[in-house]
Design a protein around this motif. Structure first.
Motif, PDB file in Angstrom:
ATOM      1  N   LEU A 482      50.546  38.940  37.406  1.00  0.00           N
ATOM      2  CA  LEU A 482      51.889  38.774  36.905  1.00  0.00           C
ATOM      3  C   LEU A 482      52.150  40.136  36.670  1.00  0.00           C
ATOM      4  N   ALA A 483      51.018  40.716  36.339  1.00  0.00           N
ATOM      5  CA  ALA A 483      52.088  42.238  35.693  1.00  0.00           C
ATOM      6  C   ALA A 483      52.448  42.950  36.203  1.00  0.00           C
ATOM      7  N   CYS A 484      52.295  42.884  38.171  1.00  0.00           N
ATOM      8  CA  CYS A 484      52.330  43.298  38.952  1.00  0.00           C
ATOM      9  C   CYS A 484      54.314  42.804  39.612  1.00  0.00           C
ATOM     10  N   VAL A 485      54.195  41.683  39.009  1.00  0.00           N
ATOM     11  CA  VAL A 485      56.167  42.219  39.690  1.00  0.00           C
ATOM     12  C   VAL A 485      56.883  42.011  37.646  1.00  0.00           C
ATOM     13  N   GLY A 486      55.856  41.881  36.570  1.00  0.00           N
ATOM     14  CA  GLY A 486      56.749  42.539  35.192  1.00  0.00           C
ATOM     15  C   GLY A 486      56.805  41.396  34.129  1.00  0.00           C
ATOM     16  N   ALA A 487      55.293  40.169  34.603  1.00  0.00           N
ATOM     17  CA  ALA A 487      55.737  39.411  33.541  1.00  0.00           C
ATOM     18  C   ALA A 487      54.169  38.881  32.631  1.00  0.00           C
ATOM     19  N   GLN A 488      54.523  39.014  31.122  1.00  0.00           N
ATOM     20  CA  GLN A 488      53.949  38.437  30.348  1.00  0.00           C
ATOM     21  C   GLN A 488      53.174  37.185  30.665  1.00  0.00           C
ATOM     22  N   PRO A 489      51.647  36.667  30.444  1.00  0.00           N
ATOM     23  CA  PRO A 489      51.101  36.127  30.723  1.00  0.00           C
ATOM     24  C   PRO A 489      51.371  34.909  29.593  1.00  0.00           C
ATOM     25  N   LEU A 490      51.276  33.763  29.520  1.00  0.00           N
ATOM     26  CA  LEU A 490      51.829  32.977  28.662  1.00  0.00           C
ATOM     27  C   LEU A 490      50.728  31.383  28.578  1.00  0.00           C
ATOM     28  N   ALA A 491      49.927  31.073  29.762  1.00  0.00           N
ATOM     29  CA  ALA A 491      48.299  30.141  29.402  1.00  0.00           C
ATOM     30  C   ALA A 491      47.959  30.531  30.902  1.00  0.00           C
ATOM     31  N   ILE A 492      46.928  29.619  31.358  1.00  0.00           N
ATOM     32  CA  ILE A 492      46.188  29.019  32.557  1.00  0.00           C
ATOM     33  C   ILE A 492      45.637  27.715  32.789  1.00  0.00           C
ATOM     34  N   THR A 493      46.159  27.497  33.456  1.00  0.00           N
ATOM     35  CA  THR A 493      45.240  26.584  34.436  1.00  0.00           C
ATOM     36  C   THR A 493      44.417  26.457  35.133  1.00  0.00           C
ATOM     37  N   ASP A 494      43.110  25.832  35.556  1.00  0.00           N
ATOM     38  CA  ASP A 494      42.042  26.176  35.634  1.00  0.00           C
ATOM     39  C   ASP A 494      41.521  24.624  37.119  1.00  0.00           C
ATOM     40  N   CYS A 495      41.339  25.291  37.653  1.00  0.00           N
ATOM     41  CA  CYS A 495      40.241  24.005  38.390  1.00  0.00           C
ATOM     42  C   CYS A 495      38.813  24.450  39.057  1.00  0.00           C
ATOM     43  N   LEU A 496      37.773  23.868  38.937  1.00  0.00           N
ATOM     44  CA  LEU A 496      36.518  24.720  38.645  1.00  0.00           C
ATOM     45  C   LEU A 496      35.359  23.945  39.701  1.00  0.00           C
ATOM     46  N   ASN A 497      35.851  24.186  40.942  1.00  0.00           N
ATOM     47  CA  ASN A 497      35.220  23.913  41.799  1.00  0.00           C
ATOM     48  C   ASN A 497      33.722  24.541  41.852  1.00  0.00           C
ATOM     49  N   PHE A 498      33.002  23.393  42.028  1.00  0.00           N
ATOM     50  CA  PHE A 498      31.263  23.794  42.175  1.00  0.00           C
ATOM     51  C   PHE A 498      30.555  22.358  43.149  1.00  0.00           C
ATOM     52  N   PRO A 550      30.766  28.935  43.938  1.00  0.00           N
ATOM     53  CA  PRO A 550      30.897  28.527  42.824  1.00  0.00           C
ATOM     54  C   PRO A 550      32.624  29.216  42.751  1.00  0.00           C
ATOM     55  N   THR A 551      33.295  27.972  42.942  1.00  0.00           N
ATOM     56  CA  THR A 551      35.035  28.660  43.260  1.00  0.00           C
ATOM     57  C   THR A 551      36.262  28.305  41.539  1.00  0.00           C
ATOM     58  N   PRO A 552      36.056  28.513  41.029  1.00  0.00           N
ATOM     59  CA  PRO A 552      36.978  28.617  39.627  1.00  0.00           C
ATOM     60  C   PRO A 552      37.776  29.017  40.546  1.00  0.00           C
ATOM     61  N   ILE A 553      39.550  28.189  40.094  1.00  0.00           N
ATOM     62  CA  ILE A 553      40.800  28.267  40.528  1.00  0.00           C
ATOM     63  C   ILE A 553      41.741  28.709  39.502  1.00  0.00           C
ATOM     64  N   LEU A 554      42.556  29.710  39.859  1.00  0.00           N
ATOM     65  CA  LEU A 554      43.032  29.537  38.318  1.00  0.00           C
ATOM     66  C   LEU A 554      44.600  30.270  38.940  1.00  0.00           C
ATOM     67  N   VAL A 555      45.782  29.269  37.550  1.00  0.00           N
ATOM     68  CA  VAL A 555      47.346  30.045  38.315  1.00  0.00           C
ATOM     69  C   VAL A 555      47.183  30.196  36.383  1.00  0.00           C
ATOM     70  N   ALA A 556      48.172  31.149  36.451  1.00  0.00           N
ATOM     71  CA  ALA A 556      47.985  32.002  35.235  1.00  0.00           C
ATOM     72  C   ALA A 556      50.182  31.621  35.176  1.00  0.00           C
ATOM     73  N   VAL A 557      50.294  31.192  34.114  1.00  0.00           N
ATOM     74  CA  VAL A 557      52.055  31.512  34.479  1.00  0.00           C
ATOM     75  C   VAL A 557      51.954  32.222  33.645  1.00  0.00           C
ATOM     76  N   GLY A 558      53.181  32.756  33.176  1.00  0.00           N
ATOM     77  CA  GLY A 558      54.201  33.940  32.871  1.00  0.00           C
ATOM     78  C   GLY A 558      55.503  33.753  33.198  1.00  0.00           C
ATOM     79  N   ALA A 559      56.242  34.835  32.030  1.00  0.00           N
ATOM     80  CA  ALA A 559      57.222  34.977  31.764  1.00  0.00           C
ATOM     81  C   ALA A 559      57.703  36.806  31.907  1.00  0.00           C
ATOM     82  N   ILE A 560      59.141  36.895  32.778  1.00  0.00           N
ATOM     83  CA  ILE A 560      59.883  37.832  32.859  1.00  0.00           C
ATOM     84  C   ILE A 560      61.035  37.649  32.100  1.00  0.00           C
ATOM     85  N   GLU A 561      60.924  38.677  31.113  1.00  0.00           N
ATOM     86  CA  GLU A 561      62.319  38.666  30.143  1.00  0.00           C
ATOM     87  C   GLU A 561      63.197  39.839  30.852  1.00  0.00           C
TER      88      GLU A 561
END
Length: 742
Positions: A482-498, A550-561
């Motif tokens: 997210l930071a590499c495109v200039g976005a501040q993180p808002l929250a995460i959703t995760d899928c825990l695959n084990f 063990p494969t946790p998958i994250l999607v981080a959602v951010g906002a760009i001002e």
């Protein structure tokens, strides 16, 4: 009932506790309901205690875990709803329909919050791509995702795809959806008073998907053909009609609460809704619109037929709802009502076929504290001595990495998705994060001046080697993207695959990974607002037991001002290239793609993320982008620094001359996957500005070289040339490798 409970996925102890609670033996229909809702897939009985470790509150959070999707505030006009879920087992049995219905299901999770779905992402894991069965699964899954997403008109804007032997018989298909809500207009799966009606809208009910929740909570064997009827069949065109109908229903203020029909079908949706409402529910199953003759109460209650939603409505709204259902060519019928006695009752032509306390179905599902212990392999992989590695030719290693299925271009996958439908996609797949503009298609005045960024990450190999540090590593990478495109993180959703949590070694992986992720999320101040747990990703074949990494998958959602962002690609001839971040520690090759592809080894320890420096790097990148100091940014991840540099070149027609001064072994320097490192490019007249700012915050910089006009890669070590390659040849190898394998 001699061991009949096993047919419903229950243990002997679970069955006995049900009999004791009811004071009688449950009937066939009641056993089906309890078996489905007490399954791992629905009840999270092995993971529920651990999930409490995640931070779930924050300044942007409107709705955290516990609903169909999480919701965060983007600004005063727009809220974002999002979630990720798995459809792993169905996608092995029936790749096309399993993946397609995974997309359909996650769309409805977001839709049930009152949100218009606007973007999809997917995270995929398969066996090795040269295996014939894997090729069949890959092609089916990708086709299923593209068929559903493209047909329903929602762009698939990003994701990731990895190949490892451990996923051969347990592919992972994790689907994410993002939706937008006008601020203040969120819905929950709630009734507000007894007497309100349950209106079932969407597709008719068939026999597809029955036993789906139980099947998704069990291990696999070689015999999967018998499970094929457990996989649902989706219709994206019906889903599109359902989306538009529900948007109209919400606009006309016809609904009190919304619940989608997913795992365990009508039984699951109605009992969960009743539990959240602290009420009871009565269902009249003969009213459910059916697509097949002769369906019995068990089948009607537990069918997982797709494209169905359950609405809580007032009596005086029913006629209008039926009119709208007809207008959109959907089925629509009142199938039940809310009561005040806390009981779940289902009738079929006047006969009571199920009567259970709602709390027994939902809250009283067992919660297990399963034994855990560190696996024996941990000591073995950490005993690996990197200094004993045979030195390999850098050029040969680079070519092997570029053609590795985990490094090479995934264009074969994402080019099958329509990632620009809806015209909201600002940054297309292939970079560090996807970027979307926000506009509400029904009410043009509802739009945002901010851009939304989405990054999808998971690294099962790193989590396998060190679940705690691997958990931190995955969170850090998702937020770094997210930071590499200039976005501040808002929250995460995760899928825990084990794998199978009844194995103490797998339970240890799950526990340590969650602790690592939770510690990182707390440090970064980024809450987890929704998610999913997928366990029992295990196959038993003869004497071999195969659990996935063990494969946790994250999607981080951010906002760009201010809508200012950069991409990962170099832009200008003559611009200077730097590596910034945490550079003074000695980096190892543990868990790297180089170690696997070139040396055939999965070993070593995971580079521990310095969370303080990682957070500093994110803040620094956002500032450098906002103040227009840097031209591009790309994090160092799979494949290491050299792969990151080439990815910055591919598609630009430019070249790069590297001038290195390092005592470090070149394989480690080029191919380590250590965290907290980002490649940036800068105009010559802003070089000092960059270096001074990076130093001032306590981070390190390293000058790497200069962008050239000709597509050549030239590497010099202490002024002596050690590598010279045509970038276009390297790009062709990188771009064509996956398609050639498949």
């Amino acid at each position: 009932m001699e061991e009949v409970y096993k047919l419903y996925g229950l243990t002997k102890e679970e069955y006995e506790s049900i009999v004791k609670r009811l004071g009688r033996e449950p009937n066939h229909v009641e056993l089906g309901i309890l078996g489905a809702l007490w399954s791992e897939h629905c009840s999270y009985k092995s993971s529920k205690r651990l999930l409490k470790l995640f931070p779930t509150q924050g300044e942007h959070v409107i709705q955290g875990p516990g609903e169909n999707a999480g919701v965060v505030k983007l600004d005063d006009k727009v809220w974002l709803a999002f979630k990720i879920e798995s459809h792993n087992h169905p996608s092995f049995i029936e790749p096309f329909h399993g993946a397609a219905t995974g997309v359909g299901g996650i769309i409805r999770d977001v839709l049930s919050m009152g949100a218009r779905p606007i973007a999809l992402m997917d995270s995929l894991r398969f066996g090795l791509p040269l295996d014939s069965k894997t090729k069949h699964i890959v092609k089916g899954v990708v086709k299923g995702i593209s068929h559903y997403g493209n047909s329903v008109g929602i762009p698939t804007v990003g994701g990731e795809t990895f190949f490892e032997e451990c996923y051969k018989t347990n592919p992972l298909v994790n689907a994410f959806c993002l939706g937008i809500i006008p601020a203040g207009r969120m819905f929950r799966a709630r009734a507000t008073k007894p007497g309100q009606l349950l209106f079932l809208i969407g597709s008719s009910t068939g026999r597809d998907g029955i036993h789906g929740a139980v099947m998704a909570s069990g291990e696999f064997s070689e015999d999967t053909e018998s499970k094929r009827p457990n996989v649902q069949v989706g219709d994206p065109y019906f889903e599109k009609k359902l989306i538009e109908a529900l948007m109209r229903i919400i606009e006309e203020d016809l609904v009190v609460g919304i619940q989608d029909l997913g795992a365990a079908g009508l039984a699951g949706a109605s009992s969960e809704l009743a539990n959240k409402s602290k009420m009871g529910v009565v269902l009249y199953l003969e009213r459910v619109p059916l697509r097949e003759e002769g369906m019995n109460p068990y089948e009607i209650l537990l069918s997982e037929s797709q494209e169905r939603m359950l609405l809580v409505v007032e009596r005086d709204k029913v006629q209008r709802l039926k009119e709208l259902a007809k207008d959109f060519h959907l089925e629509g019928e009142v199938v039940g009502e809310m009561t005040d006695d806390g009981m779940f009752r289902a009738y079929f032509h006047g006969e009571l076929v199920a009567e259970l306390p709602v709390s027994l179905i939902t809250e009283e599902a067992p919660v297990y504290e399963r034994p855990s212990r560190e696996p024996d392999y941990i000591k073995q992989v950490r005993s690996f001595k990197e200094e004993e590695l045979e030195q390999k030719d850098i050029k040969d290693s680079l070519l092997k990495l570029l053609s590795s299925p985990n490094v090479c271009s995934k264009e074969w996958v994402y080019s099958q998705y329509d990632y620009q439908v809806g015209t909201n996609t600002v940054l297309v797949p292939g970079g560090d994060a996807a970027i979307l503009r926000i506009k509400w298609v029904v009410s043009p005045e509802i739009k945002s001046e901010k851009l939304v960024a989405l990054s999808c990450e998971g690294n099962g190999r790193m989590v396998f080697l060190n679940p705690y540090e691997g958990g931190k590593y995955v969170v850090a990478e998702a937020l770094r993207n997210l930071a590499c495109v200039g976005a501040q993180p808002l929250a995460i959703t995760d899928c825990l695959n084990f794998g199978n949590p009844e194995r103490p070694e797998v339970m240890w992986q799950l526990e340590m990974a969650i602790r690592g992720m939770a510690d990182a999320c707390k440090f970064f101040g980024v809450p987890v607002v929704s998610g999913n747990v997928s366990l029992y990703n295990e196959t038993v074949e003869e004497k071999e037991i195969r659990n996935i990494y063990p494969t946790p998958i994250l999607v981080a959602v951010g906002a760009i001002e201010g809508k200012r962002f950069v991409t990962h690609k170099f832009e200008e001839e003559g611009s200077l290239v730097f590596l910034i971040g945490d550079l003074k520690r000695s980096w190892g090759l543990g868990g790297s793609e180089y170690l696997k592809v070139v040396h055939g080894i999965v070993a070593g320890d995971v580079p521990a993320v310095d969370l303080k420096k990682e957070k500093l790097l994110h803040e620094t990148l956002i500032k450098l982008i906002k103040e227009e100091i840097i031209l591009s940014a790309h994090d160092v991840s799979t494949g290491g620094l050299m792969i990151a540099l080439l990815e910055c070149l591919f598609g630009t027609g430019l070249g790069l001359e590297l001038n290195l001064y390092t005592e470090e072994a070149l394989d480690r320097f080029f191919f380590s996957e250590s965290p907290t490192r980002v490649v940036v490019s800068v105009e010559k007249d802003k070089e000092e500005l960059l270096k001074n700012y990076v130093e001032s915050v306590g981070l390190d910089w390293l000058y790497l070289g200069k962008v050239k006009g000709e597509p050549e890669l030239i590497v010099k070590l202490y002024e002596e040339p050690i590598l010279k390659e045509n970038v276009e040849d390297l790009e062709k190898l990188w771009r064509d490798s996956l398609a050639n394998m498949l």
